[in-house]
Scaffold this motif. Structure first.
Motif, PDB file in Angstrom:
ATOM      1  N   PHE A  12       0.829  -1.201   0.000  1.00  0.00           N
ATOM      2  CA  PHE A  12       0.000   0.000   0.000  1.00  0.00           C
ATOM      3  C   PHE A  12       0.867   1.255   0.000  1.00  0.00           C
ATOM      4  N   GLY A  13       1.907   1.245   0.834  1.00  0.00           N
ATOM      5  CA  GLY A  13       2.803   2.391   0.863  1.00  0.00           C
ATOM      6  C   GLY A  13       3.514   2.592  -0.458  1.00  0.00           C
ATOM      7  N   ARG A  14       3.930   1.488  -1.084  1.00  0.00           N
ATOM      8  CA  ARG A  14       4.602   1.582  -2.379  1.00  0.00           C
ATOM      9  C   ARG A  14       3.660   2.138  -3.443  1.00  0.00           C
ATOM     10  N   PHE A  15       2.446   1.607  -3.492  1.00  0.00           N
ATOM     11  CA  PHE A  15       1.484   2.076  -4.490  1.00  0.00           C
ATOM     12  C   PHE A  15       1.126   3.533  -4.251  1.00  0.00           C
ATOM     13  N   LEU A  16       0.994   3.900  -2.999  1.00  0.00           N
ATOM     14  CA  LEU A  16       0.666   5.281  -2.651  1.00  0.00           C
ATOM     15  C   LEU A  16       1.745   6.239  -3.137  1.00  0.00           C
ATOM     16  N   GLY A  17       3.001   5.851  -2.965  1.00  0.00           N
ATOM     17  CA  GLY A  17       4.086   6.732  -3.354  1.00  0.00           C
ATOM     18  C   GLY A  17       4.383   6.742  -4.836  1.00  0.00           C
ATOM     19  N   GLU A  18       4.270   5.589  -5.485  1.00  0.00           N
ATOM     20  CA  GLU A  18       4.710   5.474  -6.871  1.00  0.00           C
ATOM     21  C   GLU A  18       3.615   5.749  -7.894  1.00  0.00           C
ATOM     22  N   THR A  19       2.379   5.480  -7.545  1.00  0.00           N
ATOM     23  CA  THR A  19       1.305   5.551  -8.533  1.00  0.00           C
ATOM     24  C   THR A  19       0.232   6.559  -8.167  1.00  0.00           C
ATOM     25  N   ALA A  20      -0.394   6.385  -7.008  1.00  0.00           N
ATOM     26  CA  ALA A  20      -1.561   7.200  -6.669  1.00  0.00           C
ATOM     27  C   ALA A  20      -1.231   8.678  -6.579  1.00  0.00           C
ATOM     28  N   THR A  21      -0.029   9.029  -6.095  1.00  0.00           N
ATOM     29  CA  THR A  21       0.283  10.447  -5.909  1.00  0.00           C
ATOM     30  C   THR A  21       1.228  10.992  -6.987  1.00  0.00           C
ATOM     31  N   THR A  22       1.643  10.161  -7.929  1.00  0.00           N
ATOM     32  CA  THR A  22       2.576  10.656  -8.956  1.00  0.00           C
ATOM     33  C   THR A  22       2.021  10.419 -10.347  1.00  0.00           C
ATOM     34  N   GLU A  23       2.054   9.167 -10.801  1.00  0.00           N
ATOM     35  CA  GLU A  23       1.647   8.878 -12.171  1.00  0.00           C
ATOM     36  C   GLU A  23       0.213   9.303 -12.458  1.00  0.00           C
ATOM     37  N   GLU A  24      -0.708   8.886 -11.587  1.00  0.00           N
ATOM     38  CA  GLU A  24      -2.117   9.158 -11.876  1.00  0.00           C
ATOM     39  C   GLU A  24      -2.427  10.637 -11.734  1.00  0.00           C
ATOM     40  N   LYS A  25      -1.906  11.284 -10.673  1.00  0.00           N
ATOM     41  CA  LYS A  25      -2.200  12.705 -10.490  1.00  0.00           C
ATOM     42  C   LYS A  25      -1.613  13.521 -11.627  1.00  0.00           C
TER      43      LYS A  25
ATOM     44  N   HIS B  12      -6.820   9.054 -23.847  1.00  0.00           N
ATOM     45  CA  HIS B  12      -7.406   7.717 -23.781  1.00  0.00           C
ATOM     46  C   HIS B  12      -6.337   6.646 -23.530  1.00  0.00           C
ATOM     47  N   ARG B  13      -5.237   6.728 -24.282  1.00  0.00           N
ATOM     48  CA  ARG B  13      -4.214   5.680 -24.217  1.00  0.00           C
ATOM     49  C   ARG B  13      -3.620   5.559 -22.813  1.00  0.00           C
ATOM     50  N   GLU B  14      -3.256   6.668 -22.204  1.00  0.00           N
ATOM     51  CA  GLU B  14      -2.609   6.599 -20.898  1.00  0.00           C
ATOM     52  C   GLU B  14      -3.590   6.220 -19.794  1.00  0.00           C
ATOM     53  N   TRP B  15      -4.862   6.556 -19.952  1.00  0.00           N
ATOM     54  CA  TRP B  15      -5.859   6.126 -18.976  1.00  0.00           C
ATOM     55  C   TRP B  15      -5.999   4.608 -19.002  1.00  0.00           C
ATOM     56  N   ILE B  16      -5.906   4.035 -20.185  1.00  0.00           N
ATOM     57  CA  ILE B  16      -5.902   2.572 -20.305  1.00  0.00           C
ATOM     58  C   ILE B  16      -4.626   2.011 -19.678  1.00  0.00           C
ATOM     59  N   ASP B  17      -3.484   2.588 -20.027  1.00  0.00           N
ATOM     60  CA  ASP B  17      -2.209   2.081 -19.530  1.00  0.00           C
ATOM     61  C   ASP B  17      -2.117   2.124 -18.003  1.00  0.00           C
ATOM     62  N   LEU B  18      -2.735   3.136 -17.380  1.00  0.00           N
ATOM     63  CA  LEU B  18      -2.704   3.239 -15.926  1.00  0.00           C
ATOM     64  C   LEU B  18      -3.445   2.091 -15.249  1.00  0.00           C
ATOM     65  N   HIS B  19      -4.327   1.438 -15.990  1.00  0.00           N
ATOM     66  CA  HIS B  19      -5.170   0.402 -15.394  1.00  0.00           C
ATOM     67  C   HIS B  19      -4.973  -0.962 -16.038  1.00  0.00           C
ATOM     68  N   GLU B  20      -3.823  -1.147 -16.654  1.00  0.00           N
ATOM     69  CA  GLU B  20      -3.493  -2.412 -17.292  1.00  0.00           C
ATOM     70  C   GLU B  20      -1.979  -2.576 -17.289  1.00  0.00           C
ATOM     71  N   GLY B  21      -1.500  -3.794 -17.483  1.00  0.00           N
ATOM     72  CA  GLY B  21      -0.076  -4.054 -17.505  1.00  0.00           C
ATOM     73  C   GLY B  21       0.368  -4.835 -16.289  1.00  0.00           C
ATOM     74  N   PRO B  22       1.614  -5.334 -16.302  1.00  0.00           N
ATOM     75  CA  PRO B  22       2.098  -6.227 -15.242  1.00  0.00           C
ATOM     76  C   PRO B  22       2.047  -5.621 -13.842  1.00  0.00           C
ATOM     77  N   VAL B  23       2.397  -4.345 -13.705  1.00  0.00           N
ATOM     78  CA  VAL B  23       2.430  -3.726 -12.377  1.00  0.00           C
ATOM     79  C   VAL B  23       1.023  -3.602 -11.811  1.00  0.00           C
ATOM     80  N   PHE B  24       0.097  -3.122 -12.628  1.00  0.00           N
ATOM     81  CA  PHE B  24      -1.269  -2.958 -12.136  1.00  0.00           C
ATOM     82  C   PHE B  24      -1.923  -4.311 -11.891  1.00  0.00           C
ATOM     83  N   ARG B  25      -1.638  -5.294 -12.734  1.00  0.00           N
ATOM     84  CA  ARG B  25      -2.184  -6.632 -12.512  1.00  0.00           C
ATOM     85  C   ARG B  25      -1.679  -7.216 -11.189  1.00  0.00           C
TER      86      ARG B  25
END
Length: 231
Positions: free
Chosen positions: A86-99, A172-185
């Motif tokens: 959870f801490g890793r996802f919070l730091g790497e994805t939720a507060t950086t890539e997605e925002k 569209h493309r990056e919204w898909i990429d944010l929710h697919e792929g090895p890391v998100f899976r």
């Protein structure tokens, strides 16, 4: 689908996982979410700028509540090993890539700062934030997992249906990429695994409470896509 207790369902299920019981207990709404026409239009790059702007503006209003929910998961998880992802996802994805994506995409779509920070909330947006806040303040780890799992697993569901080549427009493309792929899976697999680990040990009342939160989240996801299409 009629209500069947987990132990009774598990006795005959092909996949006895607790998370699969939750998902299958939410049919046909679950399938309606992952195959929703609006989501399918995103995967084809066919959503108009106006519709995509309205959808992303409302989705952006979840960022704070979702981040707080992740923090509650860190606080309420039952082991160090469970807290770390959870801490890793919070730091790497939720507060950086997605925002970062939200800011770039909404700027490209012509949204103003007021659109992002003070938009009128659609009823479903307010209801979904309330559910996230209810799960967060409970500090009940399985309930928090239920809401997080629906949000992430359902989005993996529709994004995984995207076919190559992905849309050229990065919105569209990056919204898909944010929710697919090895890391998100792997992230979704972790959330499901936590539910699968804890769910069977809950009392029947506890299992039904988790199902209640899971089902409410699924129904809100469906309402959210319906809102995006103007239904």
């Amino acid at each position: 689908m009629s209500q069947v207790a987990y132990d009774e369902w598990r006795a005959t299920a092909v996949d006895p996982a607790f998370s699969e019981w939750l998902r299958s207990s939410c049919e046909p709404e679950w399938t309606a979410v992952v195959t929703h026409p609006f989501a399918a239009s995103i995967t084809r790059g066919e959503v108009s700028d106006g519709d995509m702007r309205r959808y992303l503006i409302q989705d952006f209003q979840f960022v704070d509540s979702f981040t707080a929910l992740l923090g509650a998961a860190v606080a309420s998880a039952d082991s160090f090993e469970s807290r770390v992802p959870f801490g890793r996802f919070l730091g790497e994805t939720a507060t950086t890539e997605e925002k970062t994506y939200f800011h770039r995409a909404l700027a490209a779509l012509g949204a103003t700062r007021a659109d992002m920070t003070r938009p009128p909330l659609e009823p479903v947006t307010a209801d979904f934030r309330a559910l996230m806040d209810e799960a967060r303040t409970s500090l009940d780890y399985p309930l928090i997992l239920a809401v997080l799992c629906v949000a992430e697993w359902s989005y993996l569901g529709w994004a995984s249906l995207a076919e190559e080549p992905l849309p050229e427009n990065f919105v569209h493309r990056e919204w898909i990429d944010l929710h697919e792929g090895p890391v998100f899976r792997a992230w979704v697999r972790f959330l499901r695994g936590e539910l699968d680990r804890l769910g069977p040990e809950l009392t029947e009342d506890g299992q039904l409470r988790v199902l209640d939160f899971f089902r409410r989240a699924v129904r809100l996801e469906l309402r959210f896509f319906d809102m995006a299409t103007g239904v």
